[in-house]
Design a protein around this motif. Structure first.
Motif, PDB file in Angstrom:
ATOM      1  N   TYR A 112      53.858  32.716  54.700  1.00  0.00           N
ATOM      2  CA  TYR A 112      52.871  33.758  54.967  1.00  0.00           C
ATOM      3  C   TYR A 112      52.696  33.995  56.459  1.00  0.00           C
ATOM      4  O   TYR A 112      52.553  35.139  56.899  1.00  0.00           O
ATOM      5  CB  TYR A 112      51.549  33.368  54.296  1.00  0.00           C
ATOM      6  N   TYR A 152      55.481  36.122  57.672  1.00  0.00           N
ATOM      7  CA  TYR A 152      55.223  37.483  57.193  1.00  0.00           C
ATOM      8  C   TYR A 152      54.212  38.191  58.093  1.00  0.00           C
ATOM      9  O   TYR A 152      54.399  39.354  58.462  1.00  0.00           O
ATOM     10  CB  TYR A 152      54.723  37.439  55.741  1.00  0.00           C
ATOM     11  N   SER A 169      53.144  44.119  58.467  1.00  0.00           N
ATOM     12  CA  SER A 169      52.479  43.209  57.526  1.00  0.00           C
ATOM     13  C   SER A 169      51.018  43.608  57.322  1.00  0.00           C
ATOM     14  O   SER A 169      50.471  44.419  58.072  1.00  0.00           O
ATOM     15  CB  SER A 169      52.557  41.773  58.031  1.00  0.00           C
ATOM     16  N   ALA A 182      54.278  46.862  41.098  1.00  0.00           N
ATOM     17  CA  ALA A 182      54.277  45.432  41.445  1.00  0.00           C
ATOM     18  C   ALA A 182      55.121  44.630  40.463  1.00  0.00           C
ATOM     19  O   ALA A 182      55.787  43.670  40.855  1.00  0.00           O
ATOM     20  CB  ALA A 182      52.852  44.897  41.500  1.00  0.00           C
ATOM     21  N   ARG A 220      58.558  45.087  41.602  1.00  0.00           N
ATOM     22  CA  ARG A 220      58.761  44.406  42.879  1.00  0.00           C
ATOM     23  C   ARG A 220      58.857  42.893  42.686  1.00  0.00           C
ATOM     24  O   ARG A 220      59.687  42.235  43.317  1.00  0.00           O
ATOM     25  CB  ARG A 220      57.608  44.764  43.818  1.00  0.00           C
ATOM     26  N   HIS A 257      57.174  53.232  43.379  1.00  0.00           N
ATOM     27  CA  HIS A 257      56.455  53.125  44.648  1.00  0.00           C
ATOM     28  C   HIS A 257      55.847  54.477  45.019  1.00  0.00           C
ATOM     29  O   HIS A 257      54.670  54.563  45.398  1.00  0.00           O
ATOM     30  CB  HIS A 257      57.418  52.649  45.732  1.00  0.00           C
ATOM     31  N   LYS A 298      56.170  49.935  53.390  1.00  0.00           N
ATOM     32  CA  LYS A 298      56.062  48.510  53.078  1.00  0.00           C
ATOM     33  C   LYS A 298      54.602  48.067  53.023  1.00  0.00           C
ATOM     34  O   LYS A 298      54.216  47.292  52.153  1.00  0.00           O
ATOM     35  CB  LYS A 298      56.850  47.675  54.083  1.00  0.00           C
ATOM     36  N   ARG A 299      53.789  48.547  53.964  1.00  0.00           N
ATOM     37  CA  ARG A 299      52.358  48.204  53.959  1.00  0.00           C
ATOM     38  C   ARG A 299      51.687  48.713  52.686  1.00  0.00           C
ATOM     39  O   ARG A 299      50.892  48.024  52.071  1.00  0.00           O
ATOM     40  CB  ARG A 299      51.648  48.798  55.174  1.00  0.00           C
ATOM     41  N   ASP A 314      52.759  46.529  49.884  1.00  0.00           N
ATOM     42  CA  ASP A 314      52.042  45.251  49.951  1.00  0.00           C
ATOM     43  C   ASP A 314      50.615  45.414  49.428  1.00  0.00           C
ATOM     44  O   ASP A 314      50.102  44.548  48.717  1.00  0.00           O
ATOM     45  CB  ASP A 314      52.000  44.712  51.383  1.00  0.00           C
ATOM     46  N   GLY A 333      50.223  45.143  45.703  1.00  0.00           N
ATOM     47  CA  GLY A 333      50.154  43.764  45.226  1.00  0.00           C
ATOM     48  C   GLY A 333      48.804  43.131  45.492  1.00  0.00           C
ATOM     49  O   GLY A 333      48.231  42.464  44.616  1.00  0.00           O
ATOM     50  N   TYR A 334      48.283  43.321  46.681  1.00  0.00           N
ATOM     51  CA  TYR A 334      46.954  42.795  46.997  1.00  0.00           C
ATOM     52  C   TYR A 334      45.897  43.399  46.071  1.00  0.00           C
ATOM     53  O   TYR A 334      44.985  42.707  45.619  1.00  0.00           O
ATOM     54  CB  TYR A 334      46.577  43.111  48.447  1.00  0.00           C
TER      55      TYR A 334
END
Length: 129
Positions: A4, A7, A13, A52, A55, A77, A111-112, A115, A118-119
């Motif tokens: 992490y 990352y 990120s 997700a 992914r 996406h 990418k953000r 991400d 997923g969060y």
């Protein structure tokens, strides 16, 4: 293995705390009782689940499977991003605080946004307790 801290050193990120902040800002919008806003939010969640899932499975696909599914992954996406943008746009029309989108960043930073999908699911999962 995921590191992490490595990352977090990447320019695109998103720290967990940053995702929580964005999520909480979005959740404040949901205090609005507008039915369509809540329908759009459900579409955001549903599309985050689909994206997700793809992914996560990506970690286990063979090179051939990745090649076969790459276009589909992009479609998933894009669908998540479109749904989140529509949710944001309605929030603006309802004159709600939509400053969270600036924190998320430009949609060019795919990418953000990925991400964050997923969060978002992680945080929704915790909320469901």
């Amino acid at each position: 293995m995921l590191d992490y801290n490595v990352y977090l050193k990447k320019s695109d990120s998103m720290a967990f705390e940053e995702a929580v902040n964005i999520y909480n800002s979005i959740f404040n919008m949901l205090e609005c009782k507008d039915e369509y806003l809540h329908e759009l939010w459900k579409e955001v969640i549903d599309s985050a689940l689909v994206y997700a899932n793809m992914r996560i499975n990506w970690n286990y696909f063979s090179r051939e499977e990745k090649h076969e599914k790459d276009d589909l992954r992009t479609i998933y996406h894009n669908t998540f991003m479109i749904n989140l943008k529509a949710f944001h746009k309605l929030g603006e029309q309802l004159e709600l605080d939509t400053s969270w989108k600036e924190k998320l960043g430009s949609s060019e930073d795919r990418k953000r946004w990925g991400d964050f999908a997923g969060y978002l699911l992680c945080l929704e999962n915790i909320r469901a307790r």
